[in-house]
Write a protein that holds these residues in place. Structure first.
Motif, PDB file in Angstrom:
ATOM      1  N   GLU A  76     -24.987 -11.758  42.935  1.00 35.86           N
ATOM      2  CA  GLU A  76     -26.422 -11.997  42.730  1.00 35.86           C
ATOM      3  C   GLU A  76     -26.903 -11.491  41.379  1.00 35.86           C
ATOM      4  N   PRO A  77     -27.988 -12.074  40.931  1.00 37.02           N
ATOM      5  CA  PRO A  77     -28.712 -13.195  41.499  1.00 37.02           C
ATOM      6  C   PRO A  77     -27.975 -14.513  41.276  1.00 37.02           C
ATOM      7  N   VAL A  78     -28.201 -15.442  42.228  1.00 36.07           N
ATOM      8  CA  VAL A  78     -27.516 -16.733  42.232  1.00 36.07           C
ATOM      9  C   VAL A  78     -28.551 -17.846  42.100  1.00 36.07           C
ATOM     10  N   ILE A  79     -28.231 -18.861  41.297  1.00 36.37           N
ATOM     11  CA  ILE A  79     -29.037 -20.084  41.262  1.00 36.37           C
ATOM     12  C   ILE A  79     -28.198 -21.220  41.826  1.00 36.37           C
ATOM     13  N   ARG A 137     -35.651 -17.229  33.710  1.00 38.38           N
ATOM     14  CA  ARG A 137     -34.897 -16.252  34.496  1.00 38.38           C
ATOM     15  C   ARG A 137     -33.424 -16.298  34.129  1.00 38.38           C
ATOM     16  N   ARG A 138     -32.694 -15.231  34.509  1.00 37.97           N
ATOM     17  CA  ARG A 138     -31.248 -15.137  34.286  1.00 37.97           C
ATOM     18  C   ARG A 138     -30.550 -14.911  35.620  1.00 37.97           C
ATOM     19  N   PHE A 139     -29.328 -15.452  35.706  1.00 38.54           N
ATOM     20  CA  PHE A 139     -28.540 -15.346  36.924  1.00 38.54           C
ATOM     21  C   PHE A 139     -27.117 -14.939  36.570  1.00 38.54           C
ATOM     22  N   THR A 140     -26.457 -14.291  37.526  1.00 42.93           N
ATOM     23  CA  THR A 140     -25.066 -13.884  37.348  1.00 42.93           C
ATOM     24  C   THR A 140     -24.116 -14.960  37.838  1.00 42.93           C
ATOM     25  N   ALA A 155     -23.927 -19.186  39.379  1.00 48.75           N
ATOM     26  CA  ALA A 155     -24.582 -20.478  39.572  1.00 48.75           C
ATOM     27  C   ALA A 155     -23.683 -21.341  40.447  1.00 48.75           C
TER      28      ALA A 155
END
Length: 187
Positions: A28-31, A90-93, A95
Protein backbone atom coordinates in the motif's frame (compact mmCIF):
# COMPACT_ATOMS: atom_id res chain seq x y z
CA UNK A 1 -20.19 -1.54 -21.42
CA UNK A 2 -21.69 -1.51 -17.91
CA UNK A 3 -25.31 -1.74 -19.03
CA UNK A 4 -25.71 -5.35 -18.02
CA UNK A 5 -22.71 -7.42 -16.93
CA UNK A 6 -19.58 -7.17 -19.09
CA UNK A 7 -17.63 -10.41 -19.69
CA UNK A 8 -14.76 -9.44 -17.38
CA UNK A 9 -17.06 -8.82 -14.39
CA UNK A 10 -16.96 -12.24 -12.74
CA UNK A 11 -18.39 -11.25 -9.33
CA UNK A 12 -15.06 -11.77 -7.58
CA UNK A 13 -11.43 -10.80 -8.01
CA UNK A 14 -9.47 -12.26 -10.92
CA UNK A 15 -7.80 -15.46 -9.64
CA UNK A 16 -4.42 -14.13 -10.80
CA UNK A 17 -4.88 -10.99 -8.68
CA UNK A 18 -5.68 -13.19 -5.67
CA UNK A 19 -2.55 -15.26 -6.35
CA UNK A 20 -0.43 -12.10 -6.58
CA UNK A 21 -1.91 -10.76 -3.35
CA UNK A 22 -1.27 -14.09 -1.59
CA UNK A 23 2.38 -13.83 -2.71
CA UNK A 24 2.75 -10.29 -1.34
CA UNK A 25 2.63 -8.67 -4.78
CA UNK A 26 0.99 -5.46 -3.54
CA UNK A 27 2.24 -2.87 -1.05
CA UNK A 28 0.00 0.00 0.00
CA UNK A 29 -1.06 2.42 -1.09
CA UNK A 30 -2.42 0.68 -4.19
CA UNK A 31 -4.16 2.12 -7.25
CA UNK A 32 -6.39 -0.15 -9.33
CA UNK A 33 -6.40 1.48 -12.77
CA UNK A 34 -9.60 0.63 -14.63
CA UNK A 35 -11.19 -1.03 -11.61
CA UNK A 36 -14.58 -1.60 -13.22
CA UNK A 37 -17.12 -2.58 -10.58
CA UNK A 38 -14.35 -2.96 -8.03
CA UNK A 39 -13.86 -6.67 -7.33
CA UNK A 40 -10.03 -6.59 -7.49
CA UNK A 41 -9.84 -3.41 -5.39
CA UNK A 42 -12.27 -4.84 -2.86
CA UNK A 43 -10.18 -8.02 -2.61
CA UNK A 44 -7.01 -6.03 -1.94
CA UNK A 45 -8.76 -3.79 0.60
CA UNK A 46 -10.13 -6.88 2.39
CA UNK A 47 -6.48 -7.76 3.08
CA UNK A 48 -5.99 -4.48 4.93
CA UNK A 49 -4.43 -2.53 2.05
CA UNK A 50 -5.19 1.14 1.37
CA UNK A 51 -6.67 1.04 -2.15
CA UNK A 52 -7.98 3.56 -4.65
CA UNK A 53 -9.95 2.20 -7.60
CA UNK A 54 -10.43 4.44 -10.64
CA UNK A 55 -12.44 3.94 -13.80
CA UNK A 56 -13.69 6.19 -16.60
CA UNK A 57 -17.21 4.74 -16.32
CA UNK A 58 -19.47 6.51 -13.79
CA UNK A 59 -21.80 3.49 -13.93
CA UNK A 60 -18.94 1.11 -12.99
CA UNK A 61 -17.82 3.38 -10.14
CA UNK A 62 -21.37 3.64 -8.81
CA UNK A 63 -21.57 -0.17 -8.76
CA UNK A 64 -18.15 -0.39 -7.06
CA UNK A 65 -19.20 2.12 -4.38
CA UNK A 66 -22.41 0.15 -3.76
CA UNK A 67 -20.42 -3.07 -3.34
CA UNK A 68 -18.00 -1.34 -0.96
CA UNK A 69 -20.90 -0.03 1.12
CA UNK A 70 -22.60 -3.45 1.23
CA UNK A 71 -19.34 -5.13 2.28
CA UNK A 72 -18.30 -2.47 4.79
CA UNK A 73 -15.11 -1.81 2.84
CA UNK A 74 -13.00 1.33 3.15
CA UNK A 75 -11.78 1.18 -0.46
CA UNK A 76 -12.10 4.51 -2.27
CA UNK A 77 -13.52 4.68 -5.80
CA UNK A 78 -13.30 7.66 -8.19
CA UNK A 79 -14.27 8.39 -11.76
CA UNK A 80 -10.95 9.22 -13.42
CA UNK A 81 -9.11 8.91 -16.73
CA UNK A 82 -6.32 6.32 -16.93
CA UNK A 83 -4.59 8.60 -19.45
CA UNK A 84 -4.51 11.49 -16.94
CA UNK A 85 -3.66 9.97 -13.57
CA UNK A 86 -1.53 13.01 -12.66
CA UNK A 87 -4.80 14.86 -12.05
CA UNK A 88 -5.26 12.70 -8.93
CA UNK A 89 -2.31 14.44 -7.27
CA UNK A 90 -1.38 11.26 -5.39
CA UNK A 91 1.42 8.66 -5.23
CA UNK A 92 1.16 4.90 -4.90
CA UNK A 93 3.58 2.08 -4.15
CA UNK A 94 1.68 -0.51 -6.18
CA UNK A 95 -0.56 -0.34 -9.21
CA UNK A 96 -2.87 -2.94 -10.73
CA UNK A 97 -3.97 -2.96 -14.35
CA UNK A 98 -6.34 -5.87 -14.92
CA UNK A 99 -7.62 -5.56 -18.46
CA UNK A 100 -6.86 -1.92 -19.31
CA UNK A 101 -3.56 -1.91 -21.21
CA UNK A 102 -4.96 -4.08 -24.00
CA UNK A 103 -7.70 -1.56 -24.85
CA UNK A 104 -5.27 1.17 -25.91
CA UNK A 105 -4.25 1.82 -29.50
CA UNK A 106 -0.52 2.04 -30.30
CA UNK A 107 -0.46 5.84 -30.05
CA UNK A 108 -2.22 5.78 -26.66
CA UNK A 109 0.18 3.35 -25.02
CA UNK A 110 2.99 5.88 -24.39
CA UNK A 111 0.41 8.28 -22.92
CA UNK A 112 -0.84 5.52 -20.62
CA UNK A 113 2.65 4.50 -19.51
CA UNK A 114 3.55 8.16 -18.81
CA UNK A 115 0.29 8.57 -16.89
CA UNK A 116 1.02 5.57 -14.66
CA UNK A 117 4.55 6.87 -14.04
CA UNK A 118 3.09 10.11 -12.63
CA UNK A 119 1.37 8.24 -9.79
CA UNK A 120 3.64 5.24 -9.18
CA UNK A 121 6.54 6.04 -6.87
CA UNK A 122 10.09 5.22 -8.04
CA UNK A 123 10.64 1.55 -7.20
CA UNK A 124 6.88 1.00 -7.25
CA UNK A 125 5.44 -2.08 -8.92
CA UNK A 126 2.81 -2.31 -11.65
CA UNK A 127 1.07 -5.67 -11.92
CA UNK A 128 -0.41 -5.84 -15.42
CA UNK A 129 -2.87 -8.44 -16.72
CA UNK A 130 -3.80 -8.29 -20.41
CA UNK A 131 -5.06 -10.49 -23.24
CA UNK A 132 -2.27 -12.47 -24.88
CA UNK A 133 -1.51 -12.93 -28.55
CA UNK A 134 -1.74 -16.66 -27.79
CA UNK A 135 -5.53 -16.34 -27.44
CA UNK A 136 -7.09 -17.84 -30.57
CA UNK A 137 -9.93 -16.23 -32.47
CA UNK A 138 -11.01 -12.61 -32.56
CA UNK A 139 -13.61 -12.43 -29.77
CA UNK A 140 -12.76 -10.00 -27.01
CA UNK A 141 -10.15 -7.27 -26.86
CA UNK A 142 -6.99 -6.75 -28.84
CA UNK A 143 -4.23 -9.27 -28.27
CA UNK A 144 -0.85 -8.12 -26.92
CA UNK A 145 2.57 -9.68 -27.45
CA UNK A 146 5.26 -9.92 -24.80
CA UNK A 147 7.40 -7.68 -27.00
CA UNK A 148 4.70 -4.99 -27.06
CA UNK A 149 4.72 -4.98 -23.26
CA UNK A 150 8.53 -4.78 -23.16
CA UNK A 151 8.60 -2.03 -25.81
CA UNK A 152 5.92 0.03 -24.06
CA UNK A 153 7.78 -0.10 -20.74
CA UNK A 154 11.33 0.15 -22.16
CA UNK A 155 12.13 3.66 -20.91
CA UNK A 156 12.20 4.20 -17.15
CA UNK A 157 10.84 0.78 -16.26
CA UNK A 158 12.16 -2.72 -15.56
CA UNK A 159 9.97 -5.54 -16.87
CA UNK A 160 10.84 -8.15 -14.25
CA UNK A 161 8.61 -10.98 -15.40
CA UNK A 162 5.99 -11.85 -17.99
CA UNK A 163 4.06 -15.04 -17.32
CA UNK A 164 1.33 -16.84 -19.23
CA UNK A 165 -1.87 -16.88 -17.15
CA UNK A 166 -5.65 -17.04 -17.63
CA UNK A 167 -7.95 -14.04 -17.71
CA UNK A 168 -11.22 -15.40 -16.34
CA UNK A 169 -14.49 -14.16 -17.84
CA UNK A 170 -18.13 -14.89 -17.10
CA UNK A 171 -18.45 -16.57 -20.53
CA UNK A 172 -17.75 -20.31 -20.27
CA UNK A 173 -16.48 -20.34 -23.85
CA UNK A 174 -13.96 -17.56 -23.19
CA UNK A 175 -11.39 -18.22 -20.50
CA UNK A 176 -8.72 -16.13 -22.17
CA UNK A 177 -5.00 -16.62 -22.47
CA UNK A 178 -3.31 -13.63 -20.90
CA UNK A 179 0.03 -12.17 -19.88
CA UNK A 180 0.72 -11.15 -16.31
CA UNK A 181 3.64 -8.73 -16.22
CA UNK A 182 5.44 -7.46 -13.14
CA UNK A 183 6.94 -4.09 -14.04
CA UNK A 184 9.00 -1.88 -11.70
CA UNK A 185 9.28 1.87 -12.13
CA UNK A 186 12.93 2.90 -12.21
CA UNK A 187 14.24 4.95 -9.31
Amino acid sequence: MYVGVPPWDIGRAQPEVVRLADAGGFVEPVIDVGCGTGENALELASRGLDVLGIDASPRAIAAAKAKASQRGSSVEFLVADALDLASLGRRFTSALDSGVFHVFEDDERPVYVASVSTVLAPGGVLQLLCFSDLQPGTAGPRRVTQQEIRDSFADGWDVREIAAVTFVTNLPELQAKAWRATIVRAG
